[in-house]
Design an enzyme around this catalytic site. Structure first.
Site, PDB file in Angstrom:
ATOM      1  N   TYR A  13       5.261   5.160   6.068  1.00 55.88           N
ATOM      2  CA  TYR A  13       5.934   5.872   4.989  1.00 55.88           C
ATOM      3  C   TYR A  13       5.027   6.814   4.196  1.00 55.88           C
ATOM      4  CZ  TYR A  13       9.083   1.967   5.930  1.00 55.88           C
ATOM      5  OH  TYR A  13       9.876   1.044   6.549  1.00 55.88           O
ATOM      6  N   ASP A  15       2.307   8.741   4.737  1.00 55.74           N
ATOM      7  CA  ASP A  15       1.981  10.078   5.230  1.00 55.74           C
ATOM      8  C   ASP A  15       3.202  10.981   5.177  1.00 55.74           C
ATOM      9  OD1 ASP A  15      -0.478   8.988   5.729  1.00 55.74           O
ATOM     10  OD2 ASP A  15      -0.168   8.724   7.861  1.00 55.74           O
ATOM     11  N   TYR A 187       1.382  -4.181   2.401  1.00 54.08           N
ATOM     12  CA  TYR A 187       1.107  -4.353   3.828  1.00 54.08           C
ATOM     13  C   TYR A 187       1.187  -5.839   4.197  1.00 54.08           C
ATOM     14  CZ  TYR A 187      -0.623   0.445   3.725  1.00 54.08           C
ATOM     15  OH  TYR A 187      -0.718   1.802   3.581  1.00 54.08           O
ATOM     16  N   GLU A 260      -0.250   6.122  -0.193  1.00 52.11           N
ATOM     17  CA  GLU A 260      -0.661   7.156  -1.137  1.00 52.11           C
ATOM     18  C   GLU A 260       0.479   7.606  -2.041  1.00 52.11           C
ATOM     19  OE1 GLU A 260      -2.300  11.720  -0.796  1.00 52.11           O
ATOM     20  OE2 GLU A 260      -3.314  10.171   0.381  1.00 52.11           O
ATOM     21  N   SER A 262       3.486   6.158  -2.951  1.00 55.86           N
ATOM     22  CA  SER A 262       3.957   5.178  -3.937  1.00 55.86           C
ATOM     23  C   SER A 262       2.847   4.812  -4.923  1.00 55.86           C
ATOM     24  CB  SER A 262       4.494   3.925  -3.242  1.00 55.86           C
ATOM     25  OG  SER A 262       3.504   3.323  -2.431  1.00 55.86           O
TER      26      SER A 262
END
Length: 356
Positions: A13, A15, A187, A260, A262
């Site tokens: 998501y 990138d 993650y 990055e 969020s």
């Protein structure tokens, strides 16, 4: 100008989120013509869903291979090519640039970083054997670097809270009055089960909003479902668009985010958060996290500094949760500082000025 943005999705998501937000800013705020070539269109289109059609329809979203199958391409050579996060341009596309009468500018858009060294490398030339001009562009928090993507700037206040997105109304109806809200988007390596068990032991009413896929990650419905006390309520969110996730972050008391896009949006929401930074084998992520915390906590007192560092390194909530009110105040001040540093328009506007 015409911009071609190349996006290869590495971490599902983040990138795609950055590339879409950049394309939208360039198009809707600055009147640029933008194409995105992406190797995972379903993910990109999901993130872009729910956006005003008047904004989305201005952006030409194409599959990766279309950059060299499109017969129109030789006629419409871009003015600027963005290699997002160092992805390599397809050889056939690059060959088309060689024969273009006017060569474009190639920008290697790097990952966001708070590390001090990026100030020295930002906007520096990257000489290429093919002769087309190429430059490094480093997004960052300092004024001397590439900035962050601030579009759209998240508003504050009760008015926003009442504007519940359609896809979230069913979940929002289950929230308990007076309970704290925590959103989770991390993650697989995070110690979530243990973290939630420790949080539940504090006895405070908390509604946990799990983003898409996290119920399976916690094995909520499997053979060994997680057992939590009644003061915690777990609620699974459907997959939502980028804008809807922005809204969720703004409505929670605490957010766990990753990647990055969020990560930046959690800061602009003005709320405390854990950044579950993408783990790297050489442990470079630890250096990046430490560099961010140096900036983020520069004005913090010792109590808040210790609590935030503990939370960001996955200490159990019982070790830092009592500092949440202090952290909330700090988060609002940090948001104001960020927006002040991006008064020039942030990443999209700085890219435009650099190209000019």
């Amino acid at each position: 100008m015409r911009w071609d943005i190349f996006c290869q999705i590495v971490d599902n998501y983040g990138d795609a989120g950055v590339c879409w937000r950049l394309a939208r800013s360039l198009s809707s705020l600055h009147g640029q013509e933008v194409r995105i070539f992406c190797d995972d269109l379903p993910t990109l289109n999901l993130l872009a869903s729910g956006v005003d059609p008047a904004i989305k329809d201005k952006i030409d979203i194409q599959p990766w291979e279309a950059c060299y199958n499109n017969a129109r391409h030789p006629v419409q050579t871009p003015d600027v090519v963005i290699e997002a996060f160092g992805c390599e341009l397809p050889e056939r596309y690059l060959a088309g640039l060689f024969i273009a009468p006017i060569k474009p500018l190639i920008i290697n858009l790097e990952y966001l970083s708070a590390e001090p060294w990026i100030v020295d490398f930002h906007a520096k030339a990257s000489p290429q054997s093919h002769g087309i001009s190429k430059y490094f562009f480093f997004p960052g928090f300092q004024k001397e670097v590439g900035g962050i993507l601030v579009d759209p700037i998240p508003p504050e206040g009760e008015k926003v809270a009442k504007q519940i997105p359609y896809d979230l109304k069913a979940v929002w109806a289950k929230l308990r009055s007076g309970a704290k809200r925590i959103s989770i988007f991390c993650y697989p390596g995070a110690p979530l089960r243990k973290w939630l068990e420790d949080l539940g032991a504090l006895g405070e009413d908390v509604d946990i909003l799990l983003t898409h896929g996290h119920a399976e990650l916690l094995n909520l419905y499997g053979e060994q479902p997680i057992q939590l006390p009644s003061n915690l309520q777990l609620l699974s969110l459907p997959f939502v668009s980028q804008d809807d996730l922005d809204w969720v972050l703004s409505q929670c008391d605490f957010n766990i985010v990753r990647g990055e896009d969020s990560f930046v949006r959690a800061q602009l929401a003005g709320k405390p958060f854990i950044w579950h930074i993408y783990p790297q084998e050489d442990r470079a992520h630890e250096v990046k996290l430490a560099a961010f915390l140096d900036l983020y906590l520069e004005e913090a007192n010792q109590e808040l500094r210790l609590a935030t560092i503990a939370a960001m390194t996955w200490a159990m909530p019982s070790q830092w949760f009592k500092a949440l009110d202090l952290w909330s105040t700090h988060s609002k001040a940090w948001r104001m500082q960020l927006l002040k540093n991006q008064e020039d328009g942030g990443l999209a506007a700085r890219l435009l000025r650099f190209v000019a």
